[in-house]
Design an enzyme around this catalytic site. Structure first.
Site, PDB file in Angstrom:
ATOM      1  N   ASP A 340     -15.682   9.655 -30.395  1.00  0.00           N
ATOM      2  CA  ASP A 340     -15.200   8.335 -30.011  1.00  0.00           C
ATOM      3  C   ASP A 340     -14.337   7.752 -31.141  1.00  0.00           C
ATOM      4  O   ASP A 340     -14.295   8.281 -32.249  1.00  0.00           O
ATOM      5  CB  ASP A 340     -16.385   7.417 -29.657  1.00  0.00           C
ATOM      6  CG  ASP A 340     -15.977   6.282 -28.726  1.00  0.00           C
ATOM      7  OD1 ASP A 340     -14.762   6.026 -28.579  1.00  0.00           O
ATOM      8  OD2 ASP A 340     -16.862   5.629 -28.145  1.00  0.00           O
ATOM      9  N   GLU A 539     -17.475  -3.812 -25.190  1.00  0.00           N
ATOM     10  CA  GLU A 539     -18.175  -3.252 -26.356  1.00  0.00           C
ATOM     11  C   GLU A 539     -18.971  -4.327 -27.094  1.00  0.00           C
ATOM     12  O   GLU A 539     -19.516  -5.241 -26.487  1.00  0.00           O
ATOM     13  CB  GLU A 539     -17.170  -2.528 -27.266  1.00  0.00           C
ATOM     14  CG  GLU A 539     -16.466  -1.373 -26.517  1.00  0.00           C
ATOM     15  CD  GLU A 539     -15.695  -0.456 -27.445  1.00  0.00           C
ATOM     16  OE1 GLU A 539     -16.282   0.026 -28.411  1.00  0.00           O
ATOM     17  OE2 GLU A 539     -14.507  -0.204 -27.174  1.00  0.00           O
TER      18      GLU A 539
HETATM   19  C1  BGC Z   1     -15.018   3.386 -26.627  1.00  0.00           C
HETATM   20  C2  BGC Z   1     -14.805   4.481 -25.624  1.00  0.00           C
HETATM   21  C3  BGC Z   1     -13.364   4.544 -25.231  1.00  0.00           C
HETATM   22  C4  BGC Z   1     -12.517   4.704 -26.456  1.00  0.00           C
HETATM   23  C5  BGC Z   1     -11.036   4.728 -26.167  1.00  0.00           C
HETATM   24  C6  BGC Z   1     -14.065   3.492 -27.764  1.00  0.00           C
HETATM   25  O1  BGC Z   1     -14.191   2.398 -28.611  1.00  0.00           O
HETATM   26  O2  BGC Z   1     -16.338   3.436 -27.114  1.00  0.00           O
HETATM   27  O3  BGC Z   1     -15.624   4.268 -24.510  1.00  0.00           O
HETATM   28  O4  BGC Z   1     -13.168   5.590 -24.343  1.00  0.00           O
HETATM   29  O5  BGC Z   1     -12.754   3.643 -27.351  1.00  0.00           O
HETATM   30  O6  BGC Z   1     -10.569   3.497 -25.812  1.00  0.00           O
HETATM   31  C1  BGC Z   2      -9.211  -0.235 -28.834  1.00  0.00           C
HETATM   32  C2  BGC Z   2     -10.256   0.251 -27.898  1.00  0.00           C
HETATM   33  C3  BGC Z   2     -11.342   0.826 -28.684  1.00  0.00           C
HETATM   34  C4  BGC Z   2     -11.849  -0.137 -29.742  1.00  0.00           C
HETATM   35  C5  BGC Z   2     -12.815   0.543 -30.648  1.00  0.00           C
HETATM   36  C6  BGC Z   2      -9.789  -1.197 -29.805  1.00  0.00           C
HETATM   37  O1  BGC Z   2      -8.824  -1.632 -30.689  1.00  0.00           O
HETATM   38  O2  BGC Z   2      -8.180  -0.820 -28.129  1.00  0.00           O
HETATM   39  O3  BGC Z   2      -9.749   1.199 -27.020  1.00  0.00           O
HETATM   40  O4  BGC Z   2     -12.347   1.161 -27.821  1.00  0.00           O
HETATM   41  O5  BGC Z   2     -10.816  -0.625 -30.530  1.00  0.00           O
HETATM   42  O6  BGC Z   2     -13.774  -0.264 -31.174  1.00  0.00           O
END
Ligand code: BGC
Ligand code: BGC
Length: 844
Positions: A340, A539
């Site tokens: 990830d 998140e």
């Molecule tokens: C998330 C994932 C996601 C990835 C790409 C991460 O922060 O935990 O679920 O697929 O970002 O955006």
């Molecule tokens: C991104 C997400 C990712 C996240 C990670 C963001 O800046 O756009 O896709 O999941 O950071 O924590």
């Protein structure tokens, strides 16, 4: 290895290859020696799984000799540089086609806040054009390389949800309420087809989390708290997206590759903390969180994404026993494993720039959004020195190439030439929206109905509540933007808000409607619908201390009571990613419907709420709670409605017993909100500090004088009366600060491109100003310009900037400091974390 097919594959590989594509079991772990993977003689580290206790599966994707021959031929011809390139995935934020040509990267992704040409909200054709550009760069063989085509991954987690105009389905928690796996498969198929229109090949979905604590900000991405229910959906979603497991040319049809995520126990962290630690037993890990991986593997899911979280203190991304021992060997997962977003940086002994431990644990591809260059350089150096065995690199490359071969990627040509590409009419096509609308209907859960539903179409309906006409809000996070913020109805062409659907249905039946967020009306209505609930988050930004609706979102309770008192029957419709304590609404309303996060087809709500001309329902309620509903802010204190609860039109609620109503301030609120409505959040204080021996002043009552009269603090109105604090500074240096007794840790937010948001109005701009974050040992400051403004402006300073300027983002006691030099006059209305800045401040 277990499983028939992997044994078959192993034989074939041995037979075909001169190059050793070693079985994962023979890895020389000792070549990398962090605490994570060493310890041969010592007793197993905490967080070490015993694969023999786990179920064995057979990966059903047929082994094709022609594919295997191609893979071994490519691997034999690839340089170390080309191989390492395949293992690295960069984000669109930070990579160009020229980089792909030069570094031969295996993949790109678009994170929640990225888009072609730096535009997160770029129109669909731009995505396809970008897909072509990256593809063409990847197959460029002018420097003698083998030119492996690239794949592009996107978070199409509820429809092709990064794209304006796409069909947005209910988030998974709503699908969980439907109990309809066949419909889930159709949703997967439509999502895949819409992805193909804009040229991507890969979705980071489905999330197969089994959330056990709904304080987790990602709970809505999971279908249910029940492992069996989740397991019953996973195969259907994977099949919808990828087609059947025997499918060995996905790009010839309307398919993409899926990614089940996040392995493992993303939904099992203690207290529901995102990216946190889970201290459950191995049996729970297997039986609750591991359960959905069986059906995923049985459908041949092509990729698995590893969780940010840890188990007994050990990050999954570095856990060889789980990623390799359980997933790849015991469960026979034959696709590739992707990590990830910079998750490798959290593994013990790693940084964002260097982490061979992840590869050695079994990760095949690094999601290294903005760190791909150092990660590439680090892997390359270690591959060349032999610190990472070539056998492990070849194995990872082979897995990636095998998935690419299964896609049919080597023959597919450039994205714009593939089937469905450029068919922009398919984005949000009527037949796709009809399926989404059906899902909305089926996901609604009725918790109370004292006879007001169904609504009669020929009457006068008032639609109130702050969420009634807000498609972004009803779609939640991971919609167009990462947090689902910063967008409004104009970004959803062809979509219908809940209000829009009610209006259509009531007016079609000859009735009249009025939209009025605060519930005021000109003509007394026959009934009212009040739409309220959560606002979008994604998140960790959605993590909460309790299961109570944030206090600042409860204003519609008063609207419900007011309408009730006027004798108007009230239907409460709740937009939410999770079951929450909302007893005041349950008490005040005559009927209560949970709509979850329905997405673009708000018309599905009216389908069920508004009856036909004869007063009979057009559609019944069939949704059932996908998780228990809490009695208070803590589920441990009891369940109000159990898992599986849900009324229909034939069930009678009986006499409603008034539920106890708790003090909303017990909610703990939103931990991202540090200062608003004129007051610091609980445990925070507003301080004014000067230089030398000047006494620091804690601002409580107003007006206040600080720094011996150099600073005068008064109240200003913002949103509410006295909602802001104004600081008139006569001269000299002064600093306005927010302090917290416990050091604040914003590491996760910093990693995720979150900003410090400060809503300010400036009457007289200071000679110099800087914004900083201060901890006991370290501090970081950035110079800012604060020009005089007519109104309030929400400025955003990236937390990454403060970190780069020296702040220790894991320990901040003064997480917000605004320092000025000279005469100044400004007001602060709000300080919080978020991504929705009106003006981003440069990092100077
Ligand atoms: C998330 C994932 C996601 C990835 C790409 C991460 O922060 O935990 O679920 O697929 O970002 O955006
Ligand atoms: C991104 C997400 C990712 C996240 C990670 C963001 O800046 O756009 O896709 O999941 O950071 O924590």
């Amino acid at each position: 290895m277990t499983g028939q097919s992997s044994r078959r594959r192993a034989c074939l590989v041995a037979w075909l290859l001169a190059t050793a594509i070693a079985a994962p079991g023979v890895l020389a772990e000792s070549t990398v020696q962090p605490a994570e993977t060493s310890g041969t003689a010592a007793p197993a580290l905490p967080g070490t799984a015993d694969p023999s206790l786990w179920p064995a599966y057979d990966y059903p994707v047929p082994v094709r000799p022609d594919h295997e021959a191609r893979i071994s031929d490519l691997i034999a011809r690839m340089t170390i540089e080309e191989k390492v390139g395949q293992l690295v995935q960069a984000d669109l934020c930070c990579v160009t086609p020229a980089d792909v040509r030069k570094y031969k990267l295996g993949s790109i992704l678009v994170g929640g806040n990225s888009g072609p040409g730096g535009n997160d909200l770029a129109p669909a054709p731009d995505w396809l054009e970008a897909a072509d550009a990256f593809y063409l760069a990847s197959i460029d063989r002018s420097d003698g390389g083998v030119g492996v085509p690239i794949i592009w991954g996107t978070d199409a987690v509820h429809g092709h949800s990064n794209i304006i105009g796409a069909t947005i389905f209910p988030h998974n928690v709503g699908l969980g309420a439907m109990r309809d796996a066949a419909l889930v498969e159709k949703i997967g198929a439509i999502t895949a087809k819409e992805i193909r229109v804009t040229g991507q090949e890969w979705t980071f979905a489905p999330t197969v989390a089994v959330p056990q604590d709904f304080r987790w900000g990602r709970a809505y991405e999971g279908y249910s708290s029940d492992p069996e229910l989740v397991a019953s959906y996973v195969g259907a979603m994977v099949r919808g997206l990828q087609g059947p497991p025997e499918n060995d040319n996905l790009l010839a049809g309307p398919w993409v590759i899926a990614s089940t995520k996040h392995f493992l126990a993303d939904g099992g962290t203690d207290n529901g903390v995102d990216q946190g630690d889970s201290t459950i037993s191995e049996a729970e890990l297997r039986d609750i969180h591991g359960r959905p991986y069986g059906p995923a593997i049985a459908e041949g899911v092509a990729t698995v994404m590893v969780s940010f979280s840890s188990w007994h203190g050990r990050k999954m991304t570095g856990n060889h026993s789980l990623v390799t021992g359980v997933l790849k060997e015991r469960m026979d997962f034959g696709g590739f494993v992707v990590s990830d977003w910079n998750a490798h940086g959290q593994v013990a002994g790693c940084t964002n720039e260097s982490c061979p431990q992840a590869l050695m644990a079994g990760v095949d591809m690094y999601m290294a959004p903005d760190t791909w260059k150092p990660i590439y350089a680090d892997l390359l150096a270690r591959a060349k020195s032999g610190a990472i065995p070539m056998s492990r690199i070849d194995e990872a490359v082979a897995r990636i190439l095998r998935v690419k071969a299964r896609l049919g990627l080597f023959e597919a040509g450039k994205p714009s030439e593939r089937p469905y590409s450029g068919r922009f009419d398919l984005l949000g096509a009527p037949e796709h929206r009809a399926v989404a609308r059906e899902a909305v209907r089926k996901s609604l859960v009725l918790l109370k109905n004292e006879g007001v539903l169904p609504l009669a179409p020929g009457k006068r309906l008032l639609v109130a509540g702050d969420g009634a006409d807000d498609i972004a809000r009803q779609s939640g996070g991971w919609t167009l933007t990462w947090q689902g913020t910063g967008v409004d109805n104009s970004h959803f062409p062809g979509a219908t808000s809940i209000w829009g659907g009610l209006k259509q249905a009531v007016e079609a039946g000859g009735g009249s409607t009025q939209l009025s967020p605060d519930g005021s009306y000109t003509e007394k209505p026959d009934a009212a619908v009040v739409v309220f609930g959560e606002t979008p988050y994604a998140e960790f930004q959605g993590d909460r201390a309790t299961l109570m609706l944030d206090p600042q979102l409860t204003a519609p309770y008063a609207t419900m009571r007011k309408l009730q008192a006027q004798g108007i029957p009230v239907v409460a419709v709740m937009i939410t990613g999770r079951p929450l304590y909302v007893n005041p609404a349950l008490n005040a309303a005559d009927a209560f419907v949970v709509a979850w996060l329905p997405g673009s087809e708000g018309g599905g709500v009216a389908d069920v709420l508004v009856g036909d001309a004869s007063g009979k329902p057009r559609f019944d309620f069939t949704g059932k709670l996908p998780a228990a509903w809490p009695r208070t802010g803590l589920i441990e204190e009891g369940t109000l409605f159990p898992f599986g609860y849900g009324l229909d039109y034939s069930s009678s609620t009986g006499e409603w017993t008034m539920l106890p109503e708790l003090d909303a301030s017990a909610a703990g609120g939103d931990s991202r909100l540090w200062f608003n409505a004129g007051t610091p959040a609980a445990r925070w204080s507003l301080l004014v500090e000067g230089t030398g021996d000047e006494v620091q002043t804690r601002i409580t009552t107003l007006p206040a004088d600080a720094l011996g009269g150099r600073v005068r603090v008064t109240a200003e109105n913002f949103k509410v009366q006295e909602g802001a604090r104004r600081f008139a500074i006569a001269g000299g240096s002064a600093s306005v600060q927010l302090g917290n007794l416990d050091p604040v840790d914003v590491t996760r937010e910093t990693n995720g491109d979150v900003m410090l948001l400060v809503t300010l109005r400036v009457w007289e701009s200071p000679a110099r100003a800087r914004i900083g974050a201060v901890g006991p040992e370290a501090r970081g400051f950035a110079a800012v310009d604060l020009p005089a403004s007519e109104g309030y402006i929400r400025y955003g300073l990236p937390l990454k900037c403060l970190r780069d300027k020296g702040a220790d983002v894991s320990r901040l006691t003064r997480p917000f400091v605004l320092e000025t030099e000279g005469k100044a006059d400004f007001a602060i209305a709000e300080v919080r974390l978020g991504t929705d800045a009106e003006q981003v401040l440069a990092c100077r």
